[in-house]
Design an enzyme around this catalytic site. Structure first.
Site, PDB file in Angstrom:
ATOM      1  N   ARG A 231      30.029  13.244  61.444  1.00 43.62           N
ATOM      2  CA  ARG A 231      30.572  11.893  61.206  1.00 43.62           C
ATOM      3  C   ARG A 231      32.291  12.094  61.072  1.00 43.62           C
ATOM      4  NH1 ARG A 231      27.092   9.752  63.457  1.00 43.62           N
ATOM      5  NH2 ARG A 231      25.299   8.453  62.349  1.00 43.62           N
ATOM      6  N   GLU A 260      36.490   4.754  64.424  1.00 42.54           N
ATOM      7  CA  GLU A 260      36.150   4.838  65.968  1.00 42.54           C
ATOM      8  C   GLU A 260      36.083   3.483  66.576  1.00 42.54           C
ATOM      9  OE1 GLU A 260      32.240   7.098  66.250  1.00 42.54           O
ATOM     10  OE2 GLU A 260      33.127   8.527  65.424  1.00 42.54           O
ATOM     11  N   HIS A 278      32.373  10.352  70.846  1.00 44.74           N
ATOM     12  CA  HIS A 278      31.033  10.164  70.116  1.00 44.74           C
ATOM     13  C   HIS A 278      29.862  10.184  71.319  1.00 44.74           C
ATOM     14  CE1 HIS A 278      29.053   8.759  66.186  1.00 44.74           C
ATOM     15  NE2 HIS A 278      28.199   9.614  67.042  1.00 44.74           N
TER      16      HIS A 278
HETATM   17  P1  NAP Z   1      19.278  16.734  58.648  1.00 48.17           P
HETATM   18  O1  NAP Z   1      18.260  17.465  59.399  1.00 48.17           O
HETATM   19  O2  NAP Z   1      19.064  15.893  57.569  1.00 48.17           O
HETATM   20  O3  NAP Z   1      20.079  17.817  58.187  1.00 48.17           O
HETATM   21  C1  NAP Z   1      21.471  17.726  57.616  1.00 48.17           C
HETATM   22  C2  NAP Z   1      21.846  18.655  56.555  1.00 48.17           C
HETATM   23  O4  NAP Z   1      23.267  18.584  55.988  1.00 48.17           O
HETATM   24  C3  NAP Z   1      20.945  19.439  55.955  1.00 48.17           C
HETATM   25  O5  NAP Z   1      20.857  20.865  56.249  1.00 48.17           O
HETATM   26  C4  NAP Z   1      21.401  19.507  54.507  1.00 48.17           C
HETATM   27  O6  NAP Z   1      21.255  20.445  53.839  1.00 48.17           O
HETATM   28  C5  NAP Z   1      22.843  19.032  54.642  1.00 48.17           C
HETATM   29  N1  NAP Z   1      23.568  18.470  53.682  1.00 48.17           N
HETATM   30  C6  NAP Z   1      23.185  17.265  53.305  1.00 48.17           C
HETATM   31  N2  NAP Z   1      24.048  16.667  52.530  1.00 48.17           N
HETATM   32  C7  NAP Z   1      25.020  17.663  52.297  1.00 48.17           C
HETATM   33  C8  NAP Z   1      26.141  18.143  51.131  1.00 48.17           C
HETATM   34  N3  NAP Z   1      26.531  17.119  50.515  1.00 48.17           N
HETATM   35  N4  NAP Z   1      26.912  18.939  51.490  1.00 48.17           N
HETATM   36  C9  NAP Z   1      26.733  19.811  52.388  1.00 48.17           C
HETATM   37  N5  NAP Z   1      25.685  19.987  53.096  1.00 48.17           N
HETATM   38  C10 NAP Z   1      24.599  19.013  53.219  1.00 48.17           C
HETATM   39  O7  NAP Z   1      20.217  15.799  59.880  1.00 48.17           O
HETATM   40  P2  NAP Z   1      20.150  16.346  61.352  1.00 48.17           P
HETATM   41  O8  NAP Z   1      19.130  15.427  62.105  1.00 48.17           O
HETATM   42  O9  NAP Z   1      20.512  17.519  61.506  1.00 48.17           O
HETATM   43  O10 NAP Z   1      21.603  15.131  61.673  1.00 48.17           O
HETATM   44  C11 NAP Z   1      22.796  15.619  61.205  1.00 48.17           C
HETATM   45  C12 NAP Z   1      23.858  14.549  61.105  1.00 48.17           C
HETATM   46  O11 NAP Z   1      24.400  14.747  62.627  1.00 48.17           O
HETATM   47  C13 NAP Z   1      23.395  13.035  61.256  1.00 48.17           C
HETATM   48  O12 NAP Z   1      23.182  12.702  59.956  1.00 48.17           O
HETATM   49  C14 NAP Z   1      24.470  12.533  61.987  1.00 48.17           C
HETATM   50  O13 NAP Z   1      25.500  11.907  61.194  1.00 48.17           O
HETATM   51  C15 NAP Z   1      25.027  13.370  63.095  1.00 48.17           C
HETATM   52  N6  NAP Z   1      24.813  13.094  64.380  1.00 48.17           N
HETATM   53  C16 NAP Z   1      25.915  13.124  65.155  1.00 48.17           C
HETATM   54  C17 NAP Z   1      25.733  12.728  66.635  1.00 48.17           C
HETATM   55  C18 NAP Z   1      26.712  12.607  67.263  1.00 48.17           C
HETATM   56  O14 NAP Z   1      26.660  11.842  68.408  1.00 48.17           O
HETATM   57  N7  NAP Z   1      27.894  13.248  67.250  1.00 48.17           N
HETATM   58  C19 NAP Z   1      24.296  12.758  67.032  1.00 48.17           C
HETATM   59  C20 NAP Z   1      23.455  12.755  65.942  1.00 48.17           C
HETATM   60  C21 NAP Z   1      23.569  13.100  64.790  1.00 48.17           C
HETATM   61  P3  NAP Z   1      20.954  20.579  52.107  1.00 48.17           P
HETATM   62  O15 NAP Z   1      19.772  19.548  51.770  1.00 48.17           O
HETATM   63  O16 NAP Z   1      20.577  21.893  51.846  1.00 48.17           O
HETATM   64  O17 NAP Z   1      22.232  20.114  51.632  1.00 48.17           O
END
Ligand code: NAP
Length: 311
Positions: A231, A260, A278
């Site tokens: 994000r 955005e 995005h």
């Molecule tokens: P996820 O499975 O929940 O993974 C999130 C990761 O971030 C976890 O490994 C978590 O590890 C880590 N994390 C959470 N809080 C943190 C913090 N404060 N500091 C450091 N690390 C932290 O989520 P996901 O499904 O992979 O998706 C991740 C994100 O990608 C979404 O939330 C979204 O914002 C973004 N996204 C973007 C697009 C795009 O179009 N660009 C598309 C889809 C998703 P720990 O719990 O060990 O900290």
């Protein structure tokens, strides 16, 4: 008689077709006065659909006091006031997993096109500059260190692809993950110092706001690259612009931005940056799969079955 739902923002076309077939859909985003519109349907609405980016505010939940399910399109839910939903007993669903692979592909598109200067070189050919001499050489991707901030579902899909590029993989998160062979860094700046390519793949929201700040960018250094598909909020954007202009880091590939769809003009002026609007999950197949998960959650709720992907 079809059940009624509130659609706070439109979702992918296939999901819109399905919702319109199964339910009476109240299109909140088209209402000139959303407050009055919500009040006019409040006594009948137990289910609302929104998108992760548009989200839902506490006042909208208050305007729908019978709301039980908020089904969101997208895996990120930083736009939804989760605490407010919890307080009101509203269950939120999102669309995890179905988008991992396409978001990882987008990340790799950014990694390769930023480090190997693909977009710059495309402009080089189109402008006829090749006629005056070869394009400058680039850094390489193969065999380098890749650091992933947020080794979650998407981060792991990005890491799997990195093994094919013969890379050393490191990651930062709030805790070490014992089931992966990658190197853990408790400090994001230490990961940045080690990495040639730093990828941000954690969720947005308060907990990760400006997790990539001046200190991390300094640590990343003048021969290394930043890729952001998380994000816009996870990066101190003005600090990033300064770092790119001054050569504090070598370049950046960005799919997400603070405001955005407005992208800072300063970023558009830079040659060492690749910009995407995005589109991390933006393939026909993945957007349709996300829409299906939204409509499946709504259908499950009305049928009294367990929800597929509660947050
Ligand atoms: P996820 O499975 O929940 O993974 C999130 C990761 O971030 C976890 O490994 C978590 O590890 C880590 N994390 C959470 N809080 C943190 C913090 N404060 N500091 C450091 N690390 C932290 O989520 P996901 O499904 O992979 O998706 C991740 C994100 O990608 C979404 O939330 C979204 O914002 C973004 N996204 C973007 C697009 C795009 O179009 N660009 C598309 C889809 C998703 P720990 O719990 O060990 O900290």
């Amino acid at each position: 008689m079809k059940p009624e739902i509130a659609l706070i923002s439109p979702i992918h076309a296939t999901g819109m077709v399905e919702l319109n077939e199964q339910y009476i859909v109240h299109r909140v985003w088209e209402a000139p006065d959303p407050k009055a519109f919500l009040a006019s349907i409040a006594d009948r609405i137990e289910v609302a659909v929104t998108s992760g980016l548009r989200g839902a505010k506490a006042w909208e939940m208050d305007a729908l006091p019978r709301l039980k399910l908020l089904a969101s399109f997208g895996v990120g839910y930083d736009g939804i006031d989760i605490a407010a939903a919890k307080q009101r007993g509203i269950i939120v669903t999102n669309t995890p997993d179905v988008l991992n692979e396409c978001v990882a592909d987008t990340t790799w598109t950014l990694i390769l096109s930023t480090v190997r200067r693909t977009v710059f070189n495309d402009r080089y050919v189109r402008a006829g500059r090749w006629l005056s001499g070869p394009a400058p050489l680039s850094d390489k991707v193969w065999g380098e260190n890749i650091g992933i901030v947020g080794l979650g579902r998407i981060g792991r899909a990005i890491a799997r692809r990195a093994t094919g590029f013969g890379m050393q993989i490191g990651y930062h998160g709030r805790s070490e993950q014992k089931d992966v062979p990658y190197r853990y860094f408790a400090d994001a700046a230490e990961l940045a110092r080690w990495a040639k390519i730093l990828v941000v793949a954690c969720p947005g929201g308060k907990g990760t706001e400006k997790i990539i700040d001046e200190r991390v960018l300094q640590a990343l250094g003048s021969d290394s690259y930043l890729i952001n598909i998380s994000r816009g909020s996870t990066i101190d954007e003005p600090a990033l612009i300064r770092a790119l202009q001054a050569g504090t880091i070598a370049g950046a590939g960005l799919d997400v931005f603070v405001d955005e769809p407005r992208v800072p003009e300063a970023l558009c002026q830079l040659d060492n940056v690749v910009l995407q609007p995005h589109v991390g999950s933006g393939t026909h197949a993945t957007r349709a799969a996300m829409a299906k998960l939204v409509t499946d959650n709504v259908a499950a709720w009305f049928a009294g079955r367990p929800l597929l992907s509660p947050v």
